[in-house]
Each structure stands twice: as C-alpha cells, then as structure tokens.
Design a protein around this motif. Structure first.
Motif, PDB file in Angstrom:
ATOM      1  N   LEU A 106       0.796  -1.222   0.000  1.00 10.84           N
ATOM      2  CA  LEU A 106       0.000   0.000   0.000  1.00 10.84           C
ATOM      3  C   LEU A 106       0.831   1.276   0.000  1.00 10.84           C
ATOM      4  CD1 LEU A 106      -2.851   1.288   0.274  1.00 10.84           C
ATOM      5  CD2 LEU A 106      -2.539   1.156   2.762  1.00 10.84           C
ATOM      6  N   VAL A 107       1.698   1.427   1.000  1.00 10.36           N
ATOM      7  CA  VAL A 107       2.323   2.732   1.227  1.00 10.36           C
ATOM      8  C   VAL A 107       3.491   3.001   0.285  1.00 10.36           C
ATOM      9  CG1 VAL A 107       3.512   4.172   2.924  1.00 10.36           C
ATOM     10  CG2 VAL A 107       1.537   2.799   3.605  1.00 10.36           C
ATOM     11  N   VAL A 108       4.454   2.087   0.222  1.00 12.89           N
ATOM     12  CA  VAL A 108       5.645   2.337  -0.601  1.00 12.89           C
ATOM     13  C   VAL A 108       5.309   2.566  -2.072  1.00 12.89           C
ATOM     14  CG1 VAL A 108       7.818   1.349  -1.420  1.00 12.89           C
ATOM     15  CG2 VAL A 108       7.210   1.176   0.998  1.00 12.89           C
ATOM     16  N   PRO A 109       4.396   1.797  -2.680  1.00 10.95           N
ATOM     17  CA  PRO A 109       4.063   2.083  -4.087  1.00 10.95           C
ATOM     18  C   PRO A 109       3.497   3.481  -4.321  1.00 10.95           C
ATOM     19  CG  PRO A 109       3.320  -0.118  -3.498  1.00 10.95           C
ATOM     20  CD  PRO A 109       3.740   0.550  -2.212  1.00 10.95           C
ATOM     21  N   ALA A 110       2.953   4.109  -3.266  1.00 10.02           N
ATOM     22  CA  ALA A 110       2.363   5.435  -3.422  1.00 10.02           C
ATOM     23  C   ALA A 110       3.252   6.558  -2.900  1.00 10.02           C
ATOM     24  CB  ALA A 110       1.007   5.482  -2.705  1.00 10.02           C
ATOM     25  N   LEU A 111       4.435   6.225  -2.347  1.00 11.60           N
ATOM     26  CA  LEU A 111       5.266   7.242  -1.699  1.00 11.60           C
ATOM     27  C   LEU A 111       5.795   8.302  -2.660  1.00 11.60           C
ATOM     28  CD1 LEU A 111       7.489   5.655   1.098  1.00 11.60           C
ATOM     29  CD2 LEU A 111       5.738   7.421   1.306  1.00 11.60           C
ATOM     30  N   CYS A 112       5.929   7.947  -3.932  1.00  6.25           N
ATOM     31  CA  CYS A 112       6.387   8.960  -4.899  1.00  6.25           C
ATOM     32  C   CYS A 112       5.407  10.135  -4.962  1.00  6.25           C
ATOM     33  CB  CYS A 112       6.569   8.337  -6.278  1.00  6.25           C
ATOM     34  SG  CYS A 112       8.073   7.350  -6.434  1.00  6.25           S
ATOM     35  N   ASP A 113       4.118   9.828  -4.807  1.00  2.51           N
ATOM     36  CA  ASP A 113       3.113  10.887  -4.779  1.00  2.51           C
ATOM     37  C   ASP A 113       3.335  11.807  -3.584  1.00  2.51           C
ATOM     38  OD1 ASP A 113       0.391  12.165  -5.305  1.00  2.51           O
ATOM     39  OD2 ASP A 113       0.055  11.281  -3.319  1.00  2.51           O
ATOM     40  N   ARG A 117       4.596  15.912  -3.471  1.00  2.00           N
ATOM     41  CA  ARG A 117       3.890  16.972  -2.756  1.00  2.00           C
ATOM     42  C   ARG A 117       4.769  17.635  -1.700  1.00  2.00           C
ATOM     43  NH1 ARG A 117      -2.247  14.715  -1.573  1.00  2.00           N
ATOM     44  NH2 ARG A 117      -2.548  13.597  -3.544  1.00  2.00           N
ATOM     45  N   TYR A 118       5.598  16.835  -1.042  1.00  2.00           N
ATOM     46  CA  TYR A 118       6.402  17.332   0.083  1.00  2.00           C
ATOM     47  C   TYR A 118       7.861  16.891  -0.093  1.00  2.00           C
ATOM     48  CZ  TYR A 118       1.655  17.708   1.860  1.00  2.00           C
ATOM     49  OH  TYR A 118       0.319  18.005   1.996  1.00  2.00           O
ATOM     50  N   PRO A 119       8.557  17.483  -1.046  1.00  2.82           N
ATOM     51  CA  PRO A 119       9.909  17.012  -1.385  1.00  2.82           C
ATOM     52  C   PRO A 119      10.944  17.240  -0.294  1.00  2.82           C
ATOM     53  CG  PRO A 119       9.381  19.049  -2.556  1.00  2.82           C
ATOM     54  CD  PRO A 119       8.119  18.595  -1.907  1.00  2.82           C
ATOM     55  N   GLN A 120      10.640  18.068   0.712  1.00  5.97           N
ATOM     56  CA  GLN A 120      11.621  18.353   1.754  1.00  5.97           C
ATOM     57  C   GLN A 120      11.482  17.436   2.978  1.00  5.97           C
ATOM     58  OE1 GLN A 120      12.034  22.587   2.641  1.00  5.97           O
ATOM     59  NE2 GLN A 120      11.170  23.096   0.646  1.00  5.97           N
ATOM     60  N   ILE A 121      10.558  16.475   2.914  1.00  6.23           N
ATOM     61  CA  ILE A 121      10.404  15.515   4.008  1.00  6.23           C
ATOM     62  C   ILE A 121      11.156  14.238   3.654  1.00  6.23           C
ATOM     63  CG2 ILE A 121       8.796  14.057   5.286  1.00  6.23           C
ATOM     64  CD1 ILE A 121       6.721  16.228   5.072  1.00  6.23           C
ATOM     65  N   GLN A 122      12.001  13.796   4.568  1.00  6.50           N
ATOM     66  CA  GLN A 122      12.769  12.558   4.414  1.00  6.50           C
ATOM     67  C   GLN A 122      12.153  11.503   5.321  1.00  6.50           C
ATOM     68  OE1 GLN A 122      16.767  12.815   5.882  1.00  6.50           O
ATOM     69  NE2 GLN A 122      17.411  10.908   4.925  1.00  6.50           N
ATOM     70  N   ILE A 123      11.733  10.367   4.743  1.00 10.46           N
ATOM     71  CA  ILE A 123      11.012   9.348   5.498  1.00 10.46           C
ATOM     72  C   ILE A 123      11.937   8.198   5.881  1.00 10.46           C
ATOM     73  CG2 ILE A 123       9.158   7.635   5.409  1.00 10.46           C
ATOM     74  CD1 ILE A 123       7.596   9.530   3.666  1.00 10.46           C
ATOM     75  N   ASP A 124      11.985   7.894   7.172  1.00 12.08           N
ATOM     76  CA  ASP A 124      12.657   6.702   7.692  1.00 12.08           C
ATOM     77  C   ASP A 124      11.565   5.699   8.042  1.00 12.08           C
ATOM     78  OD1 ASP A 124      15.086   7.994   7.470  1.00 12.08           O
ATOM     79  OD2 ASP A 124      15.086   8.682   9.549  1.00 12.08           O
ATOM     80  N   LEU A 125      11.438   4.643   7.250  1.00 11.69           N
ATOM     81  CA  LEU A 125      10.333   3.695   7.377  1.00 11.69           C
ATOM     82  C   LEU A 125      10.789   2.447   8.117  1.00 11.69           C
ATOM     83  CD1 LEU A 125       7.409   3.080   6.616  1.00 11.69           C
ATOM     84  CD2 LEU A 125       8.233   2.144   4.448  1.00 11.69           C
ATOM     85  N   GLY A 126      10.216   2.223   9.292  1.00  6.85           N
ATOM     86  CA  GLY A 126      10.470   1.013  10.046  1.00  6.85           C
ATOM     87  C   GLY A 126       9.374   0.004   9.758  1.00  6.85           C
ATOM     88  N   VAL A 127       9.765  -1.208   9.393  1.00  6.22           N
ATOM     89  CA  VAL A 127       8.792  -2.208   8.934  1.00  6.22           C
ATOM     90  C   VAL A 127       8.753  -3.377   9.899  1.00  6.22           C
ATOM     91  CG1 VAL A 127       8.207  -3.803   7.071  1.00  6.22           C
ATOM     92  CG2 VAL A 127       9.080  -1.530   6.522  1.00  6.22           C
ATOM     93  N   GLY A 128       7.546  -3.766  10.329  1.00 10.40           N
ATOM     94  CA  GLY A 128       7.380  -4.911  11.214  1.00 10.40           C
ATOM     95  C   GLY A 128       6.269  -4.688  12.211  1.00 10.40           C
TER      96      GLY A 128
END
Length: 300
Positions: A106-113, A117-128
């Motif tokens: 769900l989320v990663v395939p849509a993260l480019c969108d 919109r918010y190019p200055q936000i850097q996402i650290d994604l913890g999975v589990g």
C-alpha cells in the motif's frame, strides 16, 4: 560554545560515522566540526566519541547523549515548524512504523506521490509488527491494525478493513473444509495464528452470521507476528486464517488461496494511525497522516 550547534554537529557525526562526511553534509570546515565536538565534550566532562585514523566510534555516554539529543532537536524542529509560516512546505526527517504488508502493498508504491507533494520531508520507514517505544526510538507515527491499548498515544481511526477466511488448496486437500468455526479448535483442523506483539497473545478469530457472533481461539502449528510471514504460512498450507482482503485478493484470484467458512462473515479489522502526543503539532506529521488517511481509505 553554542551548545545547540554542537549538538547538531555531534548528531551528524554519529550518523555519518566520520568527521569529514559530517563537515561536508553540514557545509562547514572540518576544523569547526572538531572544535565543536571537543567543546561539547569539555562542557559535559565526558568522552562522547572515540577517534581512530579510520573511523569514529560512539562511547556509552555518547550513545545516551545521541538518543536524547535527537529527541531534543526533533522537538525544536517541530516547535519551530508549528509557529512558522512554512506549512505549505514542511520539512525534516519523519520516522514511521508499520507492518510489512502495509508498506509493501500500500504505502511504498504510493510514496512517490507524497514525495512530489512534500519534497523536503525525508522518510525513515520502520517495517514490522513489533512493540515500539515511540519516545525512546523517536518514532513520529505508526499505522497499526487493531484498537490501540496505549493511552499515551493519540489514535486516529482511518479505516475498517474487510477480512476473509481462507486456506491454501493443499491444506484443504489434506484436512478437508471446516464446516463451523469451532472446527478450528478440535479434530484435525488448524489455523495459522497471529501473535500480537504488543500484548504477547494470540489474536482470536471473529465470526458473525445473522446476528450471531463467535470468537474462536484456534489450534495452531505456526503463529507469526509479522503480516508477510503470516501470509507466507497460509500459502504454505499451515492452516485456515483470516486476512485483510487486499492482502489475499491476488492469491484468491489465481487459486493459491480458497475461501472457507463462507456462510460466516469475518469481523472487520480496525486500522489506526497513532502518534505520541508530543508530535501532534508537527507539520510533517500532520501532512503525512492526512495523506495516509486518504490512501488507506482506497481500501474501503
């Protein structure tokens, strides 16, 4: 000594593992970086970093200081952002936790969108699916299934996921079809159990038919506390399971899974975005949560 500047430099040195790389990232001379670290250590009267010719290693005191410094700097950033006029372009690092299935499907395939919109936000994604200390680990928000039990968190309900009871054809061929939910507690039937990490218990399976509800704690051979592993165990024939329909849709379509107990409906699974109360003023958290709510509702 500008302690706030020294704190920022120290955090960057720890994260880059090198004085030179930290200086480049901060766009300042290496000597300035060195002087600020030395001044910070003198101020604190302890050694934060052990230096060798090849690398920098964090001391025990340094690790503790890094943990608190990242929290303090994050809170300062959030306070500045909440009082500034930069709401149209929030920025900074955003630490997000979610189950692997939500991330992958769900989320990663849509993260480019979101990045557009918010190019200055850097996402650290913890999975589990694990127990998270939101404050100690500096987690900004999480996407979680099931009603949150931690009263210190702000929880925003975003969706009710449609669930389906299913099994692999190999399991059905070997064990037959259960005719009632209670079959999963006896005889030769088994379920793939889901282990809730936060509570350390097996989640019961819920069923409803014509106003009658049943909650079953099934027999199982395998349990898992990660959605992707849980799905793999179902596909491998370890038992009957209840899964979100969006996770099982492809496997149902190509025959790798088949519906069972079709005259019983599954209880829907509640989906929440949760975040610490200290994060609710942050612009970066606000825009990400709003985006995530709209994305998740595409599952409805």
């Amino acid at each position: 000594m500008d302690q706030l500047s020294a704190m920022r430099v120290f955090v960057r040195v720890v994260e880059t593992g090198n004085f030179s790389r930290a200086a480049t990232a901060l766009d300042m001379p290496k000597t300035t970086v060195t002087n600020l670290i030395q001044g910070l250590e003198a101020h604190l009267r302890t050694t934060l970093l052990n230096r060798t010719t090849r690398r920098v290693m964090v001391t025990t005191d340094g690790a503790l200081y890094y943990e608190r410094a990242t929290q303090i700097l994050s809170e300062i950033e959030e306070l500045d952002g909440s009082l500034s006029n930069s709401q149209a372009q929030p920025s900074g690092r955003l630490r997000v936790e979610m189950a692997g299935a939500f991330a992958d499907l769900l989320v990663v395939p849509a993260l480019c969108d979101f990045h557009t919109r918010y190019p200055q936000i850097q996402i650290d994604l913890g999975v589990g699916d694990r127990l998270v200390d939101y404050i100690a680990e500096n987690v900004d928000c999480a996407l979680r299934a099931g009603t949150p039990s931690d009263q210190s968190l702000i929880a925003r309900k975003v969706s009710e996921m449609q669930m389906i009871t299913c099994a692999s054809p190999a399991y059905v061929e070997r064990n037959g079809l259960p005719s009632e939910p209670e079959d999963l507690t006896r005889d030769h039937h088994f379920a793939v159990a889901y282990l809730q990490a936060q509570a350390g218990r097996i989640l019961p399976m819920g069923f409803e038919r014509n106003g009658e509800t049943k909650e079953i704690v099934p027999r199982y051979v395998v349990s898992a506390n990660d959605a992707r592993t849980y799905m793999t165990a179902i596909l491998s024939g370890f038992g009957v399971a209840q899964v979100p329909l969006f996770m099982a849709r492809d496997a149902l379509a190509d025959g790798r899974l088949v519906p069972v107990l079709t005259d019983w409906n599954c209880e829907p699974l509640q989906l929440y975005v949760v975040y610490p109360q200290t994060r609710h003023l942050s612009n970066k958290v606000r825009v990400f949560v709003d985006w995530l709510v709209k994305l998740v509702r595409t599952l409805d």
